[in-house]
Motif scaffolding. Structure first.
Motif, PDB file in Angstrom:
ATOM      1  N   PHE A 269       3.540  -2.056  -4.580  1.00  0.00           N
ATOM      2  CA  PHE A 269       2.300  -2.207  -5.329  1.00  0.00           C
ATOM      3  C   PHE A 269       2.078  -1.010  -6.256  1.00  0.00           C
ATOM      4  O   PHE A 269       1.768  -1.167  -7.444  1.00  0.00           O
ATOM      5  CB  PHE A 269       1.140  -2.353  -4.343  1.00  0.00           C
ATOM      6  CG  PHE A 269      -0.208  -2.450  -4.985  1.00  0.00           C
ATOM      7  CD1 PHE A 269      -0.616  -3.616  -5.620  1.00  0.00           C
ATOM      8  CD2 PHE A 269      -1.085  -1.381  -4.952  1.00  0.00           C
ATOM      9  CE1 PHE A 269      -1.865  -3.705  -6.211  1.00  0.00           C
ATOM     10  CE2 PHE A 269      -2.330  -1.456  -5.548  1.00  0.00           C
ATOM     11  CZ  PHE A 269      -2.717  -2.623  -6.176  1.00  0.00           C
ATOM     12  N   CYS A 270       2.247   0.192  -5.708  1.00  0.00           N
ATOM     13  CA  CYS A 270       2.026   1.406  -6.504  1.00  0.00           C
ATOM     14  C   CYS A 270       3.093   1.563  -7.595  1.00  0.00           C
ATOM     15  O   CYS A 270       2.784   1.975  -8.710  1.00  0.00           O
ATOM     16  CB  CYS A 270       2.028   2.630  -5.590  1.00  0.00           C
ATOM     17  SG  CYS A 270       0.650   2.680  -4.415  1.00  0.00           S
TER      18      CYS A 270
ATOM     19  N   GLU B 120       4.398   0.164   3.015  1.00  0.00           N
ATOM     20  CA  GLU B 120       3.486  -0.975   2.873  1.00  0.00           C
ATOM     21  C   GLU B 120       2.881  -1.062   1.476  1.00  0.00           C
ATOM     22  O   GLU B 120       2.608  -2.156   0.974  1.00  0.00           O
ATOM     23  CB  GLU B 120       2.372  -0.888   3.922  1.00  0.00           C
ATOM     24  CG  GLU B 120       1.435  -2.078   3.915  1.00  0.00           C
ATOM     25  CD  GLU B 120       0.378  -1.987   4.995  1.00  0.00           C
ATOM     26  OE1 GLU B 120      -0.651  -2.684   4.885  1.00  0.00           O
ATOM     27  OE2 GLU B 120       0.575  -1.225   5.959  1.00  0.00           O
ATOM     28  N   MET B 121       2.682   0.082   0.822  1.00  0.00           N
ATOM     29  CA  MET B 121       2.021   0.107  -0.480  1.00  0.00           C
ATOM     30  C   MET B 121       2.970   0.509  -1.607  1.00  0.00           C
ATOM     31  O   MET B 121       2.549   0.619  -2.753  1.00  0.00           O
ATOM     32  CB  MET B 121       0.834   1.088  -0.446  1.00  0.00           C
ATOM     33  CG  MET B 121      -0.121   0.888   0.708  1.00  0.00           C
ATOM     34  SD  MET B 121      -0.857  -0.780   0.719  1.00  0.00           S
ATOM     35  CE  MET B 121      -1.895  -0.699  -0.726  1.00  0.00           C
ATOM     36  N   ARG B 122       4.232   0.684  -1.301  1.00  0.00           N
ATOM     37  CA  ARG B 122       5.165   1.271  -2.269  1.00  0.00           C
ATOM     38  C   ARG B 122       5.399   0.368  -3.476  1.00  0.00           C
ATOM     39  O   ARG B 122       5.331   0.806  -4.624  1.00  0.00           O
ATOM     40  CB  ARG B 122       6.490   1.583  -1.582  1.00  0.00           C
ATOM     41  CG  ARG B 122       7.466   2.386  -2.425  1.00  0.00           C
ATOM     42  CD  ARG B 122       8.626   2.837  -1.573  1.00  0.00           C
ATOM     43  NE  ARG B 122       8.169   3.755  -0.530  1.00  0.00           N
ATOM     44  CZ  ARG B 122       8.717   3.835   0.679  1.00  0.00           C
ATOM     45  NH1 ARG B 122       9.724   3.057   0.997  1.00  0.00           N
ATOM     46  NH2 ARG B 122       8.248   4.697   1.562  1.00  0.00           N
TER      47      ARG B 122
ATOM     48  N   ARG C  52      -7.853  -1.050   3.112  1.00  0.00           N
ATOM     49  CA  ARG C  52      -6.584  -0.347   2.982  1.00  0.00           C
ATOM     50  C   ARG C  52      -6.401   0.172   1.556  1.00  0.00           C
ATOM     51  O   ARG C  52      -5.780   1.222   1.334  1.00  0.00           O
ATOM     52  CB  ARG C  52      -5.421  -1.263   3.378  1.00  0.00           C
ATOM     53  CG  ARG C  52      -5.376  -1.566   4.877  1.00  0.00           C
ATOM     54  CD  ARG C  52      -4.006  -2.059   5.317  1.00  0.00           C
ATOM     55  NE  ARG C  52      -3.677  -3.354   4.765  1.00  0.00           N
ATOM     56  CZ  ARG C  52      -4.083  -4.505   5.278  1.00  0.00           C
ATOM     57  NH1 ARG C  52      -4.865  -4.518   6.352  1.00  0.00           N
ATOM     58  NH2 ARG C  52      -3.719  -5.655   4.737  1.00  0.00           N
ATOM     59  N   TRP C  53      -6.909  -0.551   0.563  1.00  0.00           N
ATOM     60  CA  TRP C  53      -6.874  -0.069  -0.812  1.00  0.00           C
ATOM     61  C   TRP C  53      -7.709   1.200  -0.951  1.00  0.00           C
ATOM     62  O   TRP C  53      -7.303   2.158  -1.606  1.00  0.00           O
ATOM     63  CB  TRP C  53      -7.375  -1.150  -1.757  1.00  0.00           C
ATOM     64  CG  TRP C  53      -7.714  -0.649  -3.127  1.00  0.00           C
ATOM     65  CD1 TRP C  53      -8.949  -0.540  -3.676  1.00  0.00           C
ATOM     66  CD2 TRP C  53      -6.811  -0.169  -4.126  1.00  0.00           C
ATOM     67  NE1 TRP C  53      -8.877  -0.021  -4.943  1.00  0.00           N
ATOM     68  CE2 TRP C  53      -7.580   0.225  -5.249  1.00  0.00           C
ATOM     69  CE3 TRP C  53      -5.429  -0.019  -4.176  1.00  0.00           C
ATOM     70  CZ2 TRP C  53      -6.996   0.730  -6.396  1.00  0.00           C
ATOM     71  CZ3 TRP C  53      -4.864   0.507  -5.329  1.00  0.00           C
ATOM     72  CH2 TRP C  53      -5.642   0.863  -6.420  1.00  0.00           C
TER      73      TRP C  53
ATOM     74  N   PRO D 176      -7.777  -6.009   3.222  1.00  0.00           N
ATOM     75  CA  PRO D 176      -7.022  -5.400   2.115  1.00  0.00           C
ATOM     76  C   PRO D 176      -7.837  -4.395   1.321  1.00  0.00           C
ATOM     77  O   PRO D 176      -7.306  -3.385   0.863  1.00  0.00           O
ATOM     78  CB  PRO D 176      -6.635  -6.619   1.264  1.00  0.00           C
ATOM     79  CG  PRO D 176      -6.611  -7.758   2.220  1.00  0.00           C
ATOM     80  CD  PRO D 176      -7.714  -7.475   3.198  1.00  0.00           C
TER      81      PRO D 176
ATOM     82  N   LEU E 292      -5.789   3.967   0.525  1.00  0.00           N
ATOM     83  CA  LEU E 292      -4.712   4.370  -0.380  1.00  0.00           C
ATOM     84  C   LEU E 292      -5.229   5.312  -1.453  1.00  0.00           C
ATOM     85  O   LEU E 292      -4.601   6.328  -1.767  1.00  0.00           O
ATOM     86  CB  LEU E 292      -4.081   3.135  -1.020  1.00  0.00           C
ATOM     87  CG  LEU E 292      -3.028   3.403  -2.101  1.00  0.00           C
ATOM     88  CD1 LEU E 292      -1.769   3.974  -1.476  1.00  0.00           C
ATOM     89  CD2 LEU E 292      -2.712   2.138  -2.886  1.00  0.00           C
TER      90      LEU E 292
ATOM     91  N   THR F 132      -3.813  -3.790  11.707  1.00  0.00           N
ATOM     92  CA  THR F 132      -3.918  -4.339  10.354  1.00  0.00           C
ATOM     93  C   THR F 132      -4.660  -5.670  10.335  1.00  0.00           C
ATOM     94  O   THR F 132      -5.289  -6.015   9.337  1.00  0.00           O
ATOM     95  CB  THR F 132      -2.522  -4.526   9.737  1.00  0.00           C
ATOM     96  OG1 THR F 132      -1.721  -5.334  10.615  1.00  0.00           O
ATOM     97  CG2 THR F 132      -1.841  -3.192   9.517  1.00  0.00           C
TER      98      THR F 132
ATOM     99  N   PHE G 286       5.058   7.076  -1.801  1.00  0.00           N
ATOM    100  CA  PHE G 286       4.063   6.196  -1.194  1.00  0.00           C
ATOM    101  C   PHE G 286       4.637   5.563   0.066  1.00  0.00           C
ATOM    102  O   PHE G 286       5.857   5.382   0.176  1.00  0.00           O
ATOM    103  CB  PHE G 286       3.649   5.092  -2.182  1.00  0.00           C
ATOM    104  CG  PHE G 286       3.048   5.598  -3.461  1.00  0.00           C
ATOM    105  CD1 PHE G 286       1.761   6.103  -3.481  1.00  0.00           C
ATOM    106  CD2 PHE G 286       3.777   5.585  -4.639  1.00  0.00           C
ATOM    107  CE1 PHE G 286       1.204   6.582  -4.653  1.00  0.00           C
ATOM    108  CE2 PHE G 286       3.240   6.050  -5.816  1.00  0.00           C
ATOM    109  CZ  PHE G 286       1.937   6.561  -5.825  1.00  0.00           C
TER     110      PHE G 286
ATOM    111  N   TRP H  21       0.647   7.079   7.020  1.00  0.00           N
ATOM    112  CA  TRP H  21      -0.142   5.926   6.629  1.00  0.00           C
ATOM    113  C   TRP H  21      -0.632   5.134   7.844  1.00  0.00           C
ATOM    114  O   TRP H  21      -1.799   4.739   7.916  1.00  0.00           O
ATOM    115  CB  TRP H  21       0.702   5.028   5.712  1.00  0.00           C
ATOM    116  CG  TRP H  21       0.062   3.733   5.364  1.00  0.00           C
ATOM    117  CD1 TRP H  21       0.395   2.499   5.817  1.00  0.00           C
ATOM    118  CD2 TRP H  21      -1.056   3.530   4.475  1.00  0.00           C
ATOM    119  NE1 TRP H  21      -0.421   1.531   5.285  1.00  0.00           N
ATOM    120  CE2 TRP H  21      -1.316   2.143   4.444  1.00  0.00           C
ATOM    121  CE3 TRP H  21      -1.838   4.390   3.703  1.00  0.00           C
ATOM    122  CZ2 TRP H  21      -2.339   1.598   3.674  1.00  0.00           C
ATOM    123  CZ3 TRP H  21      -2.845   3.844   2.936  1.00  0.00           C
ATOM    124  CH2 TRP H  21      -3.090   2.468   2.925  1.00  0.00           C
TER     125      TRP H  21
END
Length: 259
Positions: free
Chosen positions: A190-191, A186-188, A49-50, A46, A53, A41, A183, A252
């Protein structure tokens, strides 16, 4: 007594040795995996990774956001203009006491629907429950709006209470639950935030749209939004009821690592 104490001490030492052996086998692998992922990472941005996603989970993000938006159009449109809905099904000559009783009964039916959702959500799955709730609620709203001038007040009240019940059983319980489970960790958040914001936009849209419609339009708007929500759920949201959240994290992490 001395021999018994010595025996207990030996058993304690053996147990400690076993724990150390298990730890030596499991903990280093976990630590190494975490360290490797941190290093990966650090080499990614970012934005990359977006982009990942969107590629892997973009359809799900659209699905949970749009379904939450559509449900809040129906739900908040219903609640903001509940007096118009209740007067339409109880009749214009309803007394204040009768109106208050209808509102109380509607709230009780909705609460029963929420309890039913809690009992069913792990048994039949979130996706199935959301689709069924959307379909039944939408159908009842459309039928009520289409035959508002034909059906008796008694039948209209039953239809309206049914829409409140199935709305709580389905999308009002699942639209905020599903985004928390489809999700990776790491992105949960945010989503889920995007989906929740979409729901608030749905409430805003309802406040602007419903104020311009007739009583029949209010029922039809809620019904069409619910039926569209069922279609969106069917086409965009997978059923992950039996899937472990850790599986999403492994997927992921492998994707971030380029595997």
């Amino acid at each position: 007594a001395t021999a018994q104490a010595a025996n207990q001490e030996n058993m304690k030492e053996n147990a400690i040795d076993m724990i150390k052996q298990v730890s030596s086998l499991s903990m280093p692998s976990v630590a190494v995996e975490e360290q490797e992922y941190v290093q990966i990472t650090e080499r990614t941005t970012p934005s990359s990774r977006w982009q990942l996603l969107v590629e892997l989970f973009g359809m799900r993000l659209v699905g949970v956001s749009l379904s939450w938006f559509l449900w809040d159009v129906a739900f908040y449109g219903n609640k903001l203009f509940q007096s118009a809905f209740l007067l339409a099904v109880t009749g214009q000559n309803t007394t204040l006491v009768e109106f208050a009783g209808a509102a109380t009964l509607n709230a009780a039916v909705a609460a029963a629907g929420y309890l039913t959702a809690a009992a069913l959500v792990d048994r039949i799955g979130r996706r199935t429950l959301q689709i069924a709730g959307f379909l039944l609620t939408g159908t009842l709203f459309v039928v009520t709006g289409s035959f508002l001038d034909v059906l008796s007040n008694y039948v209209l009240v039953i239809l309206y209470l049914g829409s409140s019940y199935f709305g709580q059983v389905g999308p009002n319980a699942t639209t905020f639950l599903v985004p928390a489970e489809v999700f990776p960790t790491e992105m949960r958040s945010f989503c889920h935030g995007i989906a929740a914001a979409s729901g608030k936009l749905g409430a805003l849209a309802a406040s602007l749209l419903f104020v311009k419609g007739t009583t029949v339009d209010l029922f039809l708007y809620s019904g069409y939004a619910s039926l569209l929500g069922a279609a969106v759920t069917y086409w965009t949201i997978p059923d992950l009821t039996s899937c472990k959240l850790q599986d999403l994290d492994h997927q992921w992490r492998n994707a971030v690592a380029g595997k």
